[in-house]
Motif scaffolding. Structure first.
Motif, PDB file in Angstrom:
ATOM      1  N   TRP A 199       0.850  -1.203   0.000  1.00 20.25           N
ATOM      2  CA  TRP A 199       0.000   0.000   0.000  1.00 20.25           C
ATOM      3  C   TRP A 199       0.883   1.250   0.000  1.00 20.25           C
ATOM      4  O   TRP A 199       1.036   1.926   1.019  1.00 20.25           O
ATOM      5  N   PRO A 200       1.504   1.589  -1.113  1.00 25.71           N
ATOM      6  CA  PRO A 200       2.527   2.644  -1.144  1.00 25.71           C
ATOM      7  C   PRO A 200       2.033   4.042  -0.774  1.00 25.71           C
ATOM      8  O   PRO A 200       2.843   4.893  -0.412  1.00 25.71           O
ATOM      9  N   LYS A 201       0.725   4.283  -0.852  1.00 26.22           N
ATOM     10  CA  LYS A 201       0.196   5.608  -0.516  1.00 26.22           C
ATOM     11  C   LYS A 201      -0.382   5.670   0.890  1.00 26.22           C
ATOM     12  O   LYS A 201      -0.889   6.709   1.307  1.00 26.22           O
ATOM     13  N   CYS A 202      -0.309   4.582   1.617  1.00 31.14           N
ATOM     14  CA  CYS A 202      -0.908   4.500   2.941  1.00 31.14           C
ATOM     15  C   CYS A 202      -0.084   5.299   3.958  1.00 31.14           C
ATOM     16  O   CYS A 202       1.147   5.253   3.957  1.00 31.14           O
ATOM     17  N   LEU A 203      -0.769   6.023   4.829  1.00 29.34           N
ATOM     18  CA  LEU A 203      -0.122   6.752   5.920  1.00 29.34           C
ATOM     19  C   LEU A 203       0.041   5.824   7.119  1.00 29.34           C
ATOM     20  O   LEU A 203      -0.910   5.147   7.527  1.00 29.34           O
TER      21      LEU A 203
END
Length: 588
Positions: free
Chosen positions: A258-262
């Protein structure tokens, strides 16, 4: 191959869906996305509507005869839920009830939170969540989130595939320093669960886009390990290279899947929290709420308290009681604010110079370079080299340096004594007193004590809520320096802008926006924080400003930059309302 539901949630901000709320309706109305198996929907907290299912929905879903006759509205159900909630007499009973409601019907749960946030927040989070964490193995009902233990090392990336949705935000802890309660092992999971409930209620993250994670690396809490009901890995807590290797595998697995997950780090102990943040803050989208979130909300309160005192930020002298991650995070951000204030006069000072106006006191006394023993790395920047004698108590430090502000983040209850508070009042017309440790019994003093012992002069804020105080016929409403003011909007802004990192200026921007939410009229009354009842609108403002700062720093990964960030944020926000089922004849 992604599931239909997962595919439907991939682009929550696309113009075609108009945000997550509409996307949720699509899941109901499109038979390719949602084909419930008869009564399963009554046991799916995301889509269950209970007595609010219409006659047509009941017929088509095979629910006729399985529910009472009356078709209710969400408002009807909310009245019943509130009556049930308020019927419980102890906070932990209320906590268990809300947890159960969340498992049954997420929409109703979040509607209750959003419309009654001031009443429910102390139950969902501090102070009650602390008790829930200590008793997790006793109050356990059902699983929520992911538990990843040392036994899973080498296969963490595969484990993440077991999570059925694409999260926008993960809150992760290892349970090593829960609030002021210490090492609670896997019982610390209550913190990520509670925190994410506040992300949903306070900022509008969609529930299915949140993921609480417990990294279980053992516990040094012998009481828990001796309890035959303890649910975690029963071994000594791991630190050193083995811990960092395990944490790295988890974080790199998240970045890969999930590369965009915070990722928000939560309640990691001081021996690892600073290194984790420094190592990964530029490798993936992440921040530490204990260090940065606490710092941001206290900076905001400090900015407004400085206005009340009439003393500019750069001219304050601050004593911190406690020298852990939260204190250093607060001190670092206040030092930056002091520098920016000084810069307005054309005086180019450094952050290090502003640190000289701060005095950190830990369990050994004033932090100095000369007192002997090993000095933890995070304290070095604040270690004094200008003291003639070692000061071993908070009282001695207050007597000698006469601070304008006293900030407590020690986890030690009742340490702002009558003598200390009286001294603050003698030395200042309007002393700033922030007793910020959580939960309530760890607060350095109560609001009543602060007001009474300073003869009504102090500008007060606490970490946990206190009731109003009456002093000389005047009702004083204590401020609450709650991280809830900052982290939902900060996280939301980072996510909607698809920021590469969370920068220091993004955090500082959140502080400044929050401070500006307090009006001049509020300041005249001594209020330094806005009402938490307006947290959703505050979060939208913070998120929009944080997103703009991300763009300004070249961190935003969106291919098209919105003209109206506030509207863009609002399009993302989840509203707890039942979706229309659409053409029920299409459903199986």
């Amino acid at each position: 191959m992604k599931s239909p539901l997962e595919q439907s949630m991939l682009s929550p901000l696309s113009p075609s869906t108009g945000g997550l709320t509409r996307s949720r309706s699509q899941v109901f109305s499109d038979p390719e996305l949602f084909t419930p198996s008869k009564t399963n929907i009554l046991h799916d907290s995301t889509y269950n509507k209970g007595t609010a299912f219409s006659r047509d929905e009941r017929d088509k879903l095979g629910l006729s005869g399985l529910l009472p006759y009356k078709v209710e509205t969400l408002e009807d159900q909310l009245r019943r839920a509130l009556r049930q909630f308020r019927a419980f007499t102890t906070p932990i009973e209320k906590y268990i009830y809300l947890s159960s409601l969340q498992e049954r019907n997420e929409t109703l749960f979040y509607r209750l939170l959003v419309e009654n946030l001031v009443e429910t927040m102390p139950i969902v989070y501090t102070p009650t969540v602390g008790e829930a964490c200590t008793k997790l193995h006793e109050v356990w009902r059902s699983s929520r989130g992911m538990y990843i233990s040392l036994e899973d090392k080498g296969r963490i990336r595969r484990l993440l595939d077991n999570w059925s949705h694409v999260p926008d935000i993960i809150v992760v802890t290892d349970g090593s320093r829960i609030l002021g309660l210490g090492d609670l092992g896997c019982g610390g999971m209550g913190i990520p669960i509670g925190k994410l409930s506040l992300y949903v209620a306070g900022a509008g993250f969609h529930p299915v886009k949140t993921l609480p994670v417990q990294l279980d690396v053992g516990t040094n809490n012998q009481k828990l390990r001796n309890d035959d009901l303890y649910l975690g890995l029963n071994r000594d807590r791991v630190r050193g290279e083995e811990f960092y290797s395990f944490a790295d595998e988890f974080l790199m697995a998240v970045k890969d899947k999930w590369p965009k997950c915070l990722v928000q780090f939560e309640d990691f102990s001081n021996d690892v929290c600073f290194e984790l943040l420094e190592k990964y803050r530029n490798k993936l989208l992440c921040f530490n709420d204990d260090i940065q979130g606490t710092g941001a909300v206290i900076v905001s309160g400090f900015l407004n308290a400085a206005k009340v005192t009439g003393i500019r930020p750069k001219d304050h002298k601050i004593v911190f009681f406690g020298a852990g991650s939260a204190s250093v995070g607060v001190a670092d951000q206040i030092a930056m604010v002091m520098k920016l204030d000084s810069d307005k006069d054309g005086k180019q000072v450094t952050v290090d110079e502003m640190r000289r106006r701060m005095y950190l006191v830990d369990s050994k006394g004033l932090v100095t370079k000369s007192r002997g023993g090993r000095l933890e790395v995070h304290k070095v920047a604040y270690a004094r080299d200008d003291v003639e004698e070692e000061l071993t108590s908070l009282l001695e430090v207050v007597k000698k340096y006469k601070p304008t502000a006293l900030i407590g983040l020690s986890g030690q209850g009742q340490t702002f004594t009558e003598e200390i508070l009286s001294l603050m009042a003698e030395n200042n017309e309007k002393p700033i007193v922030f007793a910020l440790s959580n939960p309530t019994n760890n607060s350095e003093c109560s609001a009543e004590q602060a007001v009474k012992f300073t003869k009504g002069k102090c500008v007060f804020a606490s970490g946990s809520p206190f009731p109003d105080v009456t002093y000389e016929d005047k009702v004083i409403k204590p401020g609450q320096g709650n991280n809830m003011y900052i982290f939902p909007g900060l996280g939301l802004g980072a996510v909607v802008s698809e920021s590469k990192n969370v920068s220091d200026l993004m955090v500082l921007t959140a502080s400044q926006v929050l401070a500006d939410c307090v009006t001049e009229q509020d300041l005249k009354k001594g209020d330094i924080y806005p009402s938490l009842a307006s947290i959703r609108s505050i979060s939208v403002k913070i998120a929009a400003a944080v997103a703009r700062q991300s763009v300004k720093e070249g961190l935003c990964r969106l291919t098209s930059i919105p003209d109206d960030w506030e509207q863009y944020v609002k399009n993302y926000v989840f509203e707890p309302a039942y979706a229309e089922l659409g053409d029920a004849s299409q459903l199986q």
